[in-house]
Motif scaffolding. Structure first.
Motif, short mmCIF file in Angstrom:
data_model
loop_
_atom_site.label_atom_id
_atom_site.label_comp_id
_atom_site.label_asym_id
_atom_site.label_seq_id
_atom_site.Cartn_x
_atom_site.Cartn_y
_atom_site.Cartn_z
N LEU A 132 -60.07 -22.69 6.14
CA LEU A 132 -61.11 -22.98 5.15
C LEU A 132 -60.55 -22.74 3.76
CD1 LEU A 132 -64.64 -21.58 6.11
CD2 LEU A 132 -64.01 -23.93 5.61
N HIS A 133 -61.10 -23.49 2.81
CA HIS A 133 -60.74 -23.28 1.41
C HIS A 133 -62.02 -23.15 0.61
CE1 HIS A 133 -59.17 -24.07 -2.65
NE2 HIS A 133 -58.01 -23.63 -2.18
N THR A 134 -61.97 -22.34 -0.41
CA THR A 134 -63.18 -22.05 -1.18
C THR A 134 -63.82 -23.30 -1.80
OG1 THR A 134 -64.10 -20.64 -2.93
CG2 THR A 134 -61.93 -21.57 -3.32
N THR A 135 -63.05 -24.39 -1.96
CA THR A 135 -63.63 -25.60 -2.55
C THR A 135 -64.52 -26.38 -1.58
OG1 THR A 135 -61.66 -26.88 -1.97
CG2 THR A 135 -61.73 -25.94 -4.19
N ALA A 136 -64.35 -26.17 -0.26
CA ALA A 136 -65.10 -26.96 0.73
C ALA A 136 -66.50 -26.40 0.92
CB ALA A 136 -64.34 -26.99 2.04
N ARG A 137 -67.31 -26.49 -0.14
CA ARG A 137 -68.60 -25.81 -0.18
C ARG A 137 -69.79 -26.72 0.14
NH1 ARG A 137 -68.63 -21.64 -5.06
NH2 ARG A 137 -66.46 -20.97 -5.06
N GLN A 138 -69.62 -28.03 -0.03
CA GLN A 138 -70.78 -28.92 -0.04
C GLN A 138 -70.83 -29.78 1.23
OE1 GLN A 138 -71.81 -30.90 -3.69
NE2 GLN A 138 -70.41 -29.65 -4.90
N LEU A 139 -71.76 -29.45 2.13
CA LEU A 139 -71.94 -30.22 3.35
C LEU A 139 -72.30 -31.69 3.08
CD1 LEU A 139 -73.79 -27.60 5.59
CD2 LEU A 139 -71.39 -28.29 5.72
N PRO A 140 -73.08 -31.99 2.03
CA PRO A 140 -73.37 -33.41 1.76
C PRO A 140 -72.12 -34.25 1.50
CG PRO A 140 -74.97 -32.04 0.62
CD PRO A 140 -73.93 -31.11 1.18
N PRO A 145 -67.53 -20.49 1.02
CA PRO A 145 -68.04 -21.75 1.56
C PRO A 145 -69.20 -21.55 2.53
CG PRO A 145 -65.65 -21.76 1.58
CD PRO A 145 -66.07 -20.36 1.23
N ARG A 146 -69.11 -20.54 3.38
CA ARG A 146 -70.18 -20.30 4.35
C ARG A 146 -71.48 -19.92 3.65
NH1 ARG A 146 -65.40 -18.50 7.34
NH2 ARG A 146 -65.37 -19.62 9.35
N CYS A 147 -71.39 -19.13 2.60
CA CYS A 147 -72.59 -18.80 1.82
C CYS A 147 -73.22 -20.05 1.22
CB CYS A 147 -72.26 -17.80 0.71
SG CYS A 147 -71.87 -16.13 1.29
N GLU A 148 -72.38 -20.96 0.73
CA GLU A 148 -72.89 -22.20 0.15
C GLU A 148 -73.52 -23.09 1.21
OE1 GLU A 148 -72.95 -23.14 -3.03
OE2 GLU A 148 -71.74 -21.56 -3.95
N TRP A 149 -72.89 -23.18 2.39
CA TRP A 149 -73.49 -23.98 3.47
C TRP A 149 -74.86 -23.43 3.84
CZ3 TRP A 149 -68.75 -23.21 7.19
CH2 TRP A 149 -67.61 -23.81 6.64
N LEU A 150 -74.93 -22.11 3.98
CA LEU A 150 -76.19 -21.48 4.38
C LEU A 150 -77.27 -21.65 3.32
CD1 LEU A 150 -74.61 -18.29 5.97
CD2 LEU A 150 -75.98 -20.00 7.19
N THR A 151 -76.86 -21.78 2.08
CA THR A 151 -77.83 -22.06 1.01
C THR A 151 -78.33 -23.50 1.13
OG1 THR A 151 -76.73 -20.49 -0.46
CG2 THR A 151 -78.15 -22.13 -1.50
N THR A 152 -77.42 -24.44 1.35
CA THR A 152 -77.81 -25.84 1.54
C THR A 152 -78.76 -25.98 2.72
OG1 THR A 152 -75.68 -26.59 0.66
CG2 THR A 152 -76.92 -28.17 1.97
N LEU A 153 -78.56 -25.16 3.75
CA LEU A 153 -79.38 -25.25 4.96
C LEU A 153 -80.69 -24.46 4.84
CD1 LEU A 153 -76.52 -24.91 7.61
CD2 LEU A 153 -77.70 -26.98 6.87
N GLY A 154 -80.93 -23.83 3.69
CA GLY A 154 -82.20 -23.16 3.45
C GLY A 154 -82.31 -21.76 4.01
N ILE A 155 -81.20 -21.18 4.43
CA ILE A 155 -81.22 -19.82 5.00
C ILE A 155 -80.99 -18.77 3.93
CG2 ILE A 155 -80.14 -18.27 6.67
CD1 ILE A 155 -79.40 -20.77 8.31
N LEU A 156 -80.07 -19.06 3.02
CA LEU A 156 -79.78 -18.14 1.91
C LEU A 156 -80.21 -18.73 0.58
CD1 LEU A 156 -76.21 -16.75 2.74
CD2 LEU A 156 -78.44 -15.76 3.31
N GLU A 163 -80.69 -33.79 9.17
CA GLU A 163 -79.30 -33.51 8.82
C GLU A 163 -79.01 -32.02 8.85
OE1 GLU A 163 -76.96 -35.64 5.59
OE2 GLU A 163 -78.98 -36.40 5.24
N LYS A 164 -79.92 -31.24 8.28
CA LYS A 164 -79.72 -29.79 8.24
C LYS A 164 -79.64 -29.21 9.64
CE LYS A 164 -82.09 -29.17 3.79
NZ LYS A 164 -83.30 -28.67 3.11
N ILE A 165 -80.52 -29.67 10.52
CA ILE A 165 -80.50 -29.17 11.90
C ILE A 165 -79.19 -29.55 12.58
CG2 ILE A 165 -81.61 -29.32 14.16
CD1 ILE A 165 -84.25 -29.88 12.65
N PHE A 166 -78.75 -30.79 12.36
CA PHE A 166 -77.48 -31.23 12.95
C PHE A 166 -76.34 -30.31 12.52
CE2 PHE A 166 -73.45 -33.42 12.88
CZ PHE A 166 -73.43 -34.14 14.07
#
Length: 370
Positions: free
Chosen positions: A19-27, A209-220, A125-128
């Motif tokens: 993983l790299h810190t730039t890979a933050r955006q699931l969209p 990146p994981r924190c950003e994903w979890l934010t996009t998914l509405g958890i954080l 999409e979020k659930i997927f």
């Protein structure tokens, strides 16, 4: 606490290593799937298409323009593209053949939900993504959530705590793990403690990146406090987290494949609650056949297969459960679908039966005209 809330047997160590810190955006991963579609593209061509898209997004989307992890900055390409391709591979969304990339079979399910929802990043999409992250990265995702459960933390604190606290997770899981899984855990422990020269620095790439994903998914939720970035649970994220199971020998959250198949979508309902949701288990037999049969019929058109009468089982399970949850507010677990298919389903002029080969990725649903 009932048995569905306790993990007695650790059946895997699920962690995206690269993983790299730039890979933050699931969209951005979703956009890569859109660009690939049914095509097989050279890496350079895909790069050009994604840069063009990013430049356009910067000009029309202020949220994207002001975000981190972009593919371009003021019209010029960043170094993030390769890291997003790696992430897409880890999530099993793309297949790499030398320097060519193509969509994986599973990505066609994601593509369907992108095309059939008006929202920019829809509930489906979020659930997927959350399901896929649980399947390939639950140790990374749940580690972050366990850390933030103690208190809202900033990026620095997450990084400083990583080595000791992730070691604790590894040691705790190892006690309940099968021999093969023990080897995976040992290897990760060795890497963190004896290979990495600076675990705190490496942790930035693993955690942010994981924190950003979890934010996009509405958890954080992410908030700025001066120069600090603070991570905390959303209200629904907190409820969702509390419903997740724990290891039998600790309070650490964990999941296994049995839990995913039997409980995932019931728990998802706490994160993305719908109006007037109904449990598939509470439906009468005729309703069950009608709803499942209709969704199976749709799966024939969506799930990628070389034989229209032989549908890959896992892709079909993912499609049905997300489709019924997001479009009809029906909570159905993958195990519910499997139980129905074992007995066989007749819907309209078709019959659907399970062809189980032992391994999930080698199993199929057979569709026949009657």
């Amino acid at each position: 606490m009932n048995d569905s809330n306790i993990i007695y047997k650790v059946d895997g160590f699920r962690f995206i290593n690269s993983l790299h810190t730039t890979a933050r955006q699931l969209p951005i991963c979703s956009e890569i799937i859109k660009q690939l579609s049914n095509k097989q593209l050279p890496k350079d061509i895909l790069f050009q298409l994604m840069v063009k898209w990013s430049i356009q997004e910067e000009s029309i989307n202020d949220k994207y323009k002001n975000s981190k992890g972009k593919l371009t900055q003021n019209g010029k390409a960043t170094t993030a593209f390769k890291n997003y391709l790696d992430l897409c591979e880890s999530l099993k969304l793309v297949i790499r053949l030398n320097d060519f990339y193509a969509s994986s079979r599973l990505s066609f399910v994601l593509k369907y939900f992108m095309e059939h929802n008006d929202d920019n990043f829809s509930k489906a999409e979020k659930i997927f993504y959350l399901l896929q992250l649980f399947l390939v990265d639950s140790d990374g995702i749940l580690y972050v959530l366990d850390e933030i459960n103690t208190s809202s933390l900033n990026q620095k604190a997450l990084q400083v705590n990583f080595k000791d606290n992730f070691n604790l997770r590894l040691v705790t899981k190892q006690i309940l793990a099968t021999p093969i899984v023990k080897n995976s855990i040992n290897e990760r422990y060795r890497t963190i403690n004896y290979v990495w020269q600076n675990p705190e620095k490496y942790a930035e790439h693993l955690l942010i990146p994981r924190c950003e994903w979890l934010t996009t998914l509405g958890i954080l939720d992410i908030k700025k406090n001066g120069s600090s970035t603070i991570y905390s649970f959303t209200s629904n994220g907190r409820v969702f987290f509390e419903k997740l199971p724990v290891l039998s020998n600790s309070k650490l959250k964990d999941i296994n494949e049995i839990w995913i198949f039997q409980n995932f979508f019931s728990i998802i309902n706490f994160l993305y609650p719908g109006n007037n949701t109904i449990s598939f288990k509470d439906m009468d037999p005729k309703q069950k056949i009608n709803e499942l049969g209709f969704s199976l019929d749709n799966a024939l058109k969506v799930v990628k297969t070389s034989n229209s009468f032989k549908i890959p089982l896992f892709d079909c399970l993912v499609f049905i459960c997300i489709d019924l949850f997001s479009s009809k507010n029906i909570i159905i677990e993958m195990s519910d679908v499997l139980d129905m298919l074992k007995a066989g389903i007749t819907y309209g002029l078709k019959s659907f039966n399970l062809k189980h080969e032992g391994r999930l990725n080698e199993s199929y649903i057979i569709s026949e005209i009657i």
